[in-house]
Design an enzyme around this catalytic site. Structure first.
Site, PDB file in Angstrom:
ATOM      1  N   GLN A 138       0.849  -1.185   0.000  1.00 26.32           N
ATOM      2  CA  GLN A 138       0.000   0.000   0.000  1.00 26.32           C
ATOM      3  C   GLN A 138       0.889   1.241   0.000  1.00 26.32           C
ATOM      4  O   GLN A 138       2.002   1.219   0.537  1.00 26.32           O
ATOM      5  CB  GLN A 138      -0.917  -0.030   1.235  1.00 26.32           C
ATOM      6  N   HIS A 139       0.432   2.318  -0.582  1.00 24.17           N
ATOM      7  CA  HIS A 139       1.234   3.531  -0.720  1.00 24.17           C
ATOM      8  C   HIS A 139       1.867   3.980   0.585  1.00 24.17           C
ATOM      9  O   HIS A 139       3.072   4.220   0.663  1.00 24.17           O
ATOM     10  CB  HIS A 139       0.381   4.672  -1.301  1.00 24.17           C
TER      11      HIS A 139
END
Length: 163
Positions: free
Chosen positions: A107-108
């Site tokens: 995830q970012h």
């Protein structure tokens, strides 16, 4: 250059889905939505259990944000949010730690936390409801735990100090 107009244009896609309150945890390759439910979300001592994302142990004040433009994140505060995407990146400069409701190692927010060397825990269901602005937290990115500490001076660690 009208920056406010650019920000508003960038926020349009987010506003289109702002009514969605409970995003799926996982969608498989066939489009099946999987809503994983963690068997244990809290330890006996009240410690919140999540997924270890970026190693390290840090204590600091929580700042709960639902969007990157909502309010400033001061240096040494712990960012608590549902998820992040690229527009959140500048906030990580001030973050002492990161707590995410949604996402895994790719995830970012998880990637940026590792790049910046910031302790990060993800997969904490309802973290933005359980943790309030100003709560004193201990985030252990190595173990995947978050503790809400009632006594700020416990252990002699100051706001934003890493162990």
């Amino acid at each position: 250059l009208d920056l406010l107009a650019l920000v508003k244009a960038s926020m349009e896609p987010i506003q289109k889905v702002s009514h969605v309150k409970n995003w799926p945890v996982l969608i498989d390759s066939r489009g099946k939505i999987i809503r994983g439910i963690r068997e244990e979300t809290e330890a006996a001592d009240g410690t919140l259990l999540g997924d270890p994302i970026s190693p390290g142990l840090v204590r600091g004040r929580a700042k709960v944000l639902m969007s990157p433009y909502e309010k400033p994140l001061e240096s040494g505060e712990i960012l608590v949010t549902r998820f992040t995407e690229p527009s959140w990146t500048p906030l990580f400069i001030n973050a002492a730690g990161v707590v995410l409701e949604v996402g895994g190692p790719t995830q970012h927010g998880a990637i940026i936390a590792r790049e910046y060397g910031i302790p990060c825990v993800s997969g904490l269901d309802d973290a933005t409801k359980l943790i309030k602005d100003g709560d004193f937290l201990e985030v252990d990115g190595s173990e995947g735990t978050v503790k809400i500490i009632t006594e700020e001076t416990e252990g002699g660690v100051r706001n934003g100090d890493k162990k």
